[in-house]
Design an enzyme around this catalytic site. Structure first.
Site, mmCIF file in Angstrom:
data_model
loop_
_atom_site.group_PDB
_atom_site.id
_atom_site.type_symbol
_atom_site.label_atom_id
_atom_site.label_comp_id
_atom_site.label_asym_id
_atom_site.label_seq_id
_atom_site.Cartn_x
_atom_site.Cartn_y
_atom_site.Cartn_z
ATOM 1 N N HIS A 39 64.038 40.577 37.651
ATOM 2 C CA HIS A 39 64.690 41.083 36.443
ATOM 3 C C HIS A 39 66.198 41.175 36.644
ATOM 4 O O HIS A 39 66.777 42.263 36.675
ATOM 5 C CB HIS A 39 64.114 42.454 36.077
ATOM 6 C CG HIS A 39 62.732 42.374 35.528
ATOM 7 N ND1 HIS A 39 62.260 43.204 34.531
ATOM 8 C CD2 HIS A 39 61.702 41.544 35.828
ATOM 9 C CE1 HIS A 39 61.005 42.898 34.254
ATOM 10 N NE2 HIS A 39 60.647 41.905 35.039
ATOM 11 N N GLU A 45 59.969 50.178 45.170
ATOM 12 C CA GLU A 45 59.316 49.735 43.936
ATOM 13 C C GLU A 45 60.322 49.111 42.977
ATOM 14 O O GLU A 45 60.034 48.116 42.293
ATOM 15 C CB GLU A 45 58.617 50.917 43.249
ATOM 16 C CG GLU A 45 57.440 51.493 44.017
ATOM 17 C CD GLU A 45 57.895 52.396 45.180
ATOM 18 O OE1 GLU A 45 59.122 52.703 45.240
ATOM 19 O OE2 GLU A 45 57.045 52.764 46.005
ATOM 20 N N ASP A 73 71.569 44.308 28.719
ATOM 21 C CA ASP A 73 70.458 44.708 29.587
ATOM 22 C C ASP A 73 71.017 45.472 30.776
ATOM 23 O O ASP A 73 72.168 45.245 31.202
ATOM 24 C CB ASP A 73 69.677 43.487 30.077
ATOM 25 C CG ASP A 73 68.424 43.892 30.867
ATOM 26 O OD1 ASP A 73 67.717 44.811 30.422
ATOM 27 O OD2 ASP A 73 68.174 43.301 31.931
ATOM 28 N N GLU A 82 69.825 47.161 34.790
ATOM 29 C CA GLU A 82 68.829 47.349 35.845
ATOM 30 C C GLU A 82 69.129 48.690 36.495
ATOM 31 O O GLU A 82 70.300 49.093 36.601
ATOM 32 C CB GLU A 82 68.888 46.219 36.877
ATOM 33 C CG GLU A 82 68.519 44.850 36.322
ATOM 34 C CD GLU A 82 67.109 44.753 35.766
ATOM 35 O OE1 GLU A 82 66.250 45.588 36.154
ATOM 36 O OE2 GLU A 82 66.862 43.860 34.936
ATOM 37 N N ASP A 113 68.505 37.892 32.106
ATOM 38 C CA ASP A 113 67.677 38.489 31.064
ATOM 39 C C ASP A 113 68.399 38.509 29.707
ATOM 40 O O ASP A 113 67.792 38.245 28.675
ATOM 41 C CB ASP A 113 67.262 39.909 31.455
ATOM 42 C CG ASP A 113 66.129 39.906 32.473
ATOM 43 O OD1 ASP A 113 65.680 38.813 32.856
ATOM 44 O OD2 ASP A 113 65.688 41.004 32.880
ATOM 45 N N HIS A 139 63.787 44.074 40.531
ATOM 46 C CA HIS A 139 65.054 43.366 40.301
ATOM 47 C C HIS A 139 65.649 42.705 41.539
ATOM 48 O O HIS A 139 66.587 41.920 41.437
ATOM 49 C CB HIS A 139 66.096 44.292 39.674
ATOM 50 C CG HIS A 139 66.220 45.623 40.352
ATOM 51 N ND1 HIS A 139 66.566 45.779 41.676
ATOM 52 C CD2 HIS A 139 66.043 46.875 39.847
ATOM 53 C CE1 HIS A 139 66.614 47.071 41.966
ATOM 54 N NE2 HIS A 139 66.287 47.764 40.884
#
Length: 233
Positions: free
Chosen positions: A151, A53, A8, A10, A156, A58
């Site tokens: 996140h 945003e 994963d 970010e 994750d 995260h």
């Protein structure tokens, strides 16, 4: 041995072509559908601002990432950990697009798309028409995601690894029958059985009255088979 990496990322946004960058990468190793405990994880200085945003998603701000290694610095360790094995990700094209952009920017080859395993695609085939976000899949499979308030890539991938195992059939960690010594069940052969004692025959001899009653009964039946058998004797 079947090895795969659950991965994963970010990022600062949705599109590397508009200037967005990777700021966190995490991957966990699974072998024969069982997590091994080995993982790769690093925060990255994206060398740009982090929009508010994105921070809401995260939790990382620009100040938190200043001084972290740049992507070019973490590439050798990342590629070494990924090896040539399949890479599992949720909405995998998103992560592959960002990693490809960063790899090219750092002077490396992009990832082979043949290695990509998208759990979102697997989930949509298994549960068509239902929500298939990571949170939705965790709830569906009874996986505790209560710590997932943001996140975070490392959390994750740990959750996604559990989801992936369920999507692939729900193999339980530690169920490695091949690693245990085989236990054979003894087979008792018929030749080892003790001899059976001979049985004494007990013939049944009908009386004259019984024979007469049977003959009278046969006389009421048209062409009885029994009469033909008796005549043959």
């Amino acid at each position: 041995m079947s090895r795969a990496l659950v991965l994963d990322t970010e990022t600062t946004g949705f599109d590397p072509l508009t200037g967005d960058r990777v700021l966190e990468v995490a991957a966990v190793e699974i072998v024969n559908l069982v997590p091994t405990g080995r993982h790769f994880h690093t925060l990255i200085d994206p060398e740009r601002d982090v929009p508010e945003e994105a921070t809401k998603v995260h939790g990382f701000t620009r100040d938190m990432l200043i001084g972290k290694p740049k992507f070019a610095e973490i590439v050798p360790g990342l590629l070494d950990f990924l090896g040539d094995d399949p890479i599992v990700a949720h909405n995998a094209p998103f992560d592959f697009n960002f990693l490809d952009f960063e790899l090219k920017k750092a002077g490396h080859k992009v990832l082979d798309r043949a290695r990509m395993v998208d759990t979102l695609v697997l989930a949509k085939k298994r549960f068509p028409g239902l929500p298939n976000s990571l949170d939705a899949l965790c709830r569906r499979y009874g996986i505790d995601n209560s710590m997932r308030t943001a996140h975070n890539a490392l959390l994750d991938v740990q959750l996604l690894a559990q989801v992936y195992l369920e999507l692939m059939g729900g193999k339980q960690p530690g169920l490695e029958l091949a690693s245990r010594p085989a236990v054979s069940t003894p087979v008792v052969l018929a030749v080892d059985a003790p001899p059976v004692a001979a049985r004494t025959p007990r013939p049944i001899t009908p009386s004259e009255t019984e024979i007469a009653a049977h003959s009278a009964f046969l006389g009421k039946i048209k062409d009885p088979v029994w009469a033909a058998l008796l005549a043959a004797e």
